[in-house]
Design a protein around this motif. Structure first.
Motif, mmCIF file in Angstrom:
data_model
loop_
_atom_site.group_PDB
_atom_site.id
_atom_site.type_symbol
_atom_site.label_atom_id
_atom_site.label_comp_id
_atom_site.label_asym_id
_atom_site.label_seq_id
_atom_site.Cartn_x
_atom_site.Cartn_y
_atom_site.Cartn_z
ATOM 1 N N HIS A 200 -5.783 -6.721 5.471
ATOM 2 C CA HIS A 200 -5.180 -5.404 5.698
ATOM 3 C C HIS A 200 -4.998 -4.650 4.379
ATOM 4 O O HIS A 200 -5.171 -3.420 4.348
ATOM 5 C CB HIS A 200 -3.834 -5.570 6.395
ATOM 6 C CG HIS A 200 -3.937 -6.155 7.769
ATOM 7 N ND1 HIS A 200 -4.561 -5.496 8.827
ATOM 8 C CD2 HIS A 200 -3.511 -7.342 8.273
ATOM 9 C CE1 HIS A 200 -4.505 -6.246 9.913
ATOM 10 N NE2 HIS A 200 -3.871 -7.386 9.606
ATOM 11 N N ALA A 201 -4.666 -5.357 3.320
ATOM 12 C CA ALA A 201 -4.522 -4.700 2.025
ATOM 13 C C ALA A 201 -5.855 -4.166 1.526
ATOM 14 O O ALA A 201 -5.933 -3.058 0.979
ATOM 15 C CB ALA A 201 -3.924 -5.678 1.011
ATOM 16 N N ARG A 202 -6.925 -4.920 1.724
ATOM 17 C CA ARG A 202 -8.248 -4.460 1.308
ATOM 18 C C ARG A 202 -8.673 -3.226 2.098
ATOM 19 O O ARG A 202 -9.210 -2.260 1.532
ATOM 20 C CB ARG A 202 -9.259 -5.588 1.491
ATOM 21 C CG ARG A 202 -10.684 -5.215 1.087
ATOM 22 C CD ARG A 202 -11.619 -6.409 1.215
ATOM 23 N NE ARG A 202 -11.219 -7.461 0.277
ATOM 24 C CZ ARG A 202 -11.588 -7.471 -0.995
ATOM 25 N NH1 ARG A 202 -12.349 -6.506 -1.487
ATOM 26 N NH2 ARG A 202 -11.201 -8.461 -1.782
ATOM 27 N N ASP A 203 -8.444 -3.233 3.412
ATOM 28 C CA ASP A 203 -8.802 -2.069 4.230
ATOM 29 C C ASP A 203 -8.052 -0.832 3.761
ATOM 30 O O ASP A 203 -8.627 0.265 3.678
ATOM 31 C CB ASP A 203 -8.498 -2.357 5.696
ATOM 32 C CG ASP A 203 -9.395 -3.451 6.272
ATOM 33 O OD1 ASP A 203 -10.452 -3.722 5.670
ATOM 34 O OD2 ASP A 203 -9.025 -4.030 7.309
ATOM 35 N N LEU A 204 -6.774 -0.992 3.469
ATOM 36 C CA LEU A 204 -5.972 0.139 3.025
ATOM 37 C C LEU A 204 -6.458 0.667 1.680
ATOM 38 O O LEU A 204 -6.568 1.886 1.478
ATOM 39 C CB LEU A 204 -4.508 -0.284 2.937
ATOM 40 C CG LEU A 204 -3.497 0.781 2.523
ATOM 41 C CD1 LEU A 204 -3.526 1.977 3.458
ATOM 42 C CD2 LEU A 204 -2.103 0.186 2.461
ATOM 43 N N GLY B 52 -3.400 4.064 8.574
ATOM 44 C CA GLY B 52 -2.916 2.824 7.969
ATOM 45 C C GLY B 52 -1.954 3.038 6.838
ATOM 46 O O GLY B 52 -1.401 2.090 6.308
ATOM 47 N N GLU C 46 -0.399 -7.933 -0.687
ATOM 48 C CA GLU C 46 -0.298 -7.589 0.718
ATOM 49 C C GLU C 46 -0.361 -6.086 0.915
ATOM 50 O O GLU C 46 -0.332 -5.308 -0.046
ATOM 51 C CB GLU C 46 0.994 -8.170 1.296
ATOM 52 C CG GLU C 46 1.077 -9.695 1.161
ATOM 53 C CD GLU C 46 2.332 -10.263 1.784
ATOM 54 O OE1 GLU C 46 3.114 -9.478 2.376
ATOM 55 O OE2 GLU C 46 2.548 -11.493 1.673
ATOM 56 N N ARG C 47 -0.432 -5.687 2.203
ATOM 57 C CA ARG C 47 -0.640 -4.266 2.507
ATOM 58 C C ARG C 47 0.514 -3.408 2.022
ATOM 59 O O ARG C 47 0.306 -2.302 1.520
ATOM 60 C CB ARG C 47 -0.833 -4.085 4.015
ATOM 61 C CG ARG C 47 -1.279 -2.678 4.413
ATOM 62 C CD ARG C 47 -1.805 -2.673 5.840
ATOM 63 N NE ARG C 47 -0.742 -2.934 6.784
ATOM 64 C CZ ARG C 47 -0.022 -1.962 7.387
ATOM 65 N NH1 ARG C 47 -0.282 -0.705 7.120
ATOM 66 N NH2 ARG C 47 0.913 -2.254 8.255
ATOM 67 N N GLU C 48 1.752 -3.892 2.133
ATOM 68 C CA GLU C 48 2.875 -3.085 1.677
ATOM 69 C C GLU C 48 2.871 -2.931 0.158
ATOM 70 O O GLU C 48 3.363 -1.924 -0.369
ATOM 71 C CB GLU C 48 4.198 -3.688 2.148
ATOM 72 C CG GLU C 48 4.442 -5.114 1.701
ATOM 73 C CD GLU C 48 4.013 -6.129 2.734
ATOM 74 O OE1 GLU C 48 4.615 -7.213 2.782
ATOM 75 O OE2 GLU C 48 3.069 -5.829 3.506
#
Length: 529
Positions: free
Chosen positions: A447-451, A511, A486-488
């Motif tokens: 999710h972090a990579r996608d963001l 996102g 992480e995404r946050e």
């Protein structure tokens, strides 16, 4: 009739071994100094002659030639007086020649033979320790040079004591290495700043990962107050770092630094400073403000008011953490591992962002912002707009603001995580990670990579900016104790990727949602979605 005595000269901020050679031969009385001497060194002839005679020793009335070798760089300063006098007395058989060659001497002489302190004694002492010879110097230098562990020091007050020290009849005062306990608590504390939690969080991230920080806002909003308090949340210097930093200040002849300090330096030069004053240089290369802030904070207030030449000269030290200047065809490298913090108003008149009306024309604004080139702004990791506080935040706050000591504890924990990843690196901080380091030490969750990839496309980030966001996210993860990014962590890092007063518009980016600051149970600042 020949004598050679080791001495040390300054080349930039480093000491360089120089042999003072003296030859006395038949001929009309004459005293010449060769080996590319500067004006102060050429004037040493009269000081040395008077000091020798007034100390009760005969001055040879013959042809005297003194050579400072190597002769391929210019010698400056008055520190050559003492080795010149001792070498002359050695060549004249007043003192043993073999003993003259077995110690390093540096010091200025008055006409009556008193030995005085000179600039750069700490680099001199480090060089004497490296070559394994005792150091003969003024007693005024004792507090500084005694911090070099394993160095034998012979502090003297006069040329006569120096002669006795060479002869082995004067051993000076007992010299013991002193340890100075670090006192980290200073007057400026983050607890004094009410509100501005978003800006204080950015300062914490910058300190934790050694990231360049750009603060913008109207006058009086607290930009300078934030910048002045960043050194208070940085861990103290180690003993080796303290000696290194004080060596630089000693080479610049900052008389206030009489012994190594564990406080990280804070430099805040005026915007009228010249490029050489900021970056270093001069006919005899000396460290500039960038090097004087080594391992500390360089704070440039009113950043757009600095000269374009000085600002553009920051490109190299911000990337390589050192700066090289060339004078007289000799390159001199100064260290420049700085935590760079810049501050700027939102407009030239300073009324933008306040209740007053800004009358700056678009052309004036463009000219104001054009002083900060895109390559310089692209090297900044964090952009924060500090808004003027209303009266309500000053009347009451939810809880007591965190002190610098509490924030420093979190920064120290983040530093330890980075040092554990690269224990042998000279710069283990996240701000210096290469692409290979990021892939190895800053793995992204899916999710972090996608963001991050979405932000790269939608925000039009450059490749350098993309990697800088990644590095900032790694620092945020270190502060949170995350092994992977992480995404946050990425979401919070993106909030700081903005230019001056232009905030990042995230409405159309799937996102990504704006983040808010919520205190956790311990009162520590924590960004959450």
């Amino acid at each position: 009739m020949f004598a050679r005595m080791p001495s040390v000269g300054l080349l930039g901020v480093d000491g360089k071994l120089v042999h003072v050679e003296v030859s006395i031969s038949s001929g009309l009385p004459r005293f010449e100094i060769v080996g590319l001497p500067g004006s102060e060194v050429r004037e040493a002839k009269e000081r040395v002659r008077a000091a020798i005679e007034n100390s009760g020793y005969p001055f040879p009335l013959r042809r005297i030639v003194a050579n400072l070798t190597p002769a391929d760089w210019k010698k400056e300063g008055a520190g050559w007086d003492l080795p010149l006098a001792l070498a002359i007395l050695g060549a004249a058989s007043v003192i043993p020649v073999e003993r003259v060659a077995r110690m390093v001497a540096v010091g200025e002489l008055t006409l009556d033979g008193v030995v005085k302190d000179v600039r750069g004694m700490l680099p001199v002492a480090r060089t004497a320790k490296r070559i394994g010879l005792p150091l003969l110097c003024s007693v005024d230098s004792l507090d500084l040079v005694r911090t070099i562990e394993g160095l034998q020091v012979l502090p003297v007050r006069s040329l006569r004591q120096a002669v006795e020290a060479v002869q082995g009849t004067f051993f000076g005062a007992a010299v013991a290495r002193e340890s100075v306990a670090p006192d980290l608590e200073r007057g400026e504390d983050f607890a004094d700043l009410i509100g501005m939690e978003h800006a204080k969080r950015a300062c914490e991230i910058a300190a934790a990962g050694w990231h360049p920080l750009f603060l913008t806002g109207p006058p009086g909003s607290g930009k300078t107050a934030l910048g002045m308090r960043i050194t208070g949340i940085l861990p103290p210097l180690s003993t080796e770092e303290a000696v290194e930093v004080t060596s630089i200040h000693s080479a610049a002849h900052l008389s206030a630094d009489v012994r190594p300090s564990f406080h990280r330096p804070f430099r805040n030069p005026h915007h009228s400073i010249s490029a050489s004053g900021l970056l270093g240089g001069g006919s005899y290369p000396r460290p500039g403000e960038v090097s004087l802030a080594h391992r500390g904070v360089l704070f440039l207030d009113e950043f757009p008011e600095f000269s374009r030449t000085a600002v553009e000269g920051l490109r190299q030290p911000l990337e390589s953490r050192e700066i090289t200047v060339v004078r007289n065809q000799i390159p001199v490298t100064f260290p420049a591992q700085i935590l760079f913090v810049a501050a700027s108003n939102l407009c030239p008149c300073g009324r933008s962002g306040t209740d007053e009306t800004c009358h700056c024309s678009p052309a004036l604004l463009q000219r104001y912002y054009s002083r900060m080139s895109a390559p310089i702004l692209d090297r900044m990791d964090l952009f924060v707009e500090v808004a003027r506080l209303r009266l309500s935040p000053l009347e009451g706050t939810n809880g007591i603001p965190e002190s610098s000591r509490i924030i420093r504890a979190r920064v120290e924990a983040a530093w330890k995580r980075q040092q554990q990843r690269q224990p042998k690196s000279a710069f283990p901080f996240n701000a210096g990670y290469s692409l290979q380091d990021l892939r190895r030490w800053a793995p992204l969750t899916r999710h972090a990579r996608d963001l991050l990839e979405t932000a790269y496309d939608r925000l039009g980030l450059s490749t350098r900016a993309f990697h800088r966001v990644w590095r900032v996210a790694r620092t945020i993860a270190d502060l949170a104790g995350h092994d992977a990014v992480e995404r946050e962590d990425v979401a919070e890092a993106l909030q700081y990727r903005r230019r001056l007063s232009a905030l990042v518009d995230t409405k159309d980016m799937p996102g990504i949602t704006p983040v808010s600051l919520e205190p956790n149970r311990t009162g520590a600042g924590r960004f959450t979605e």
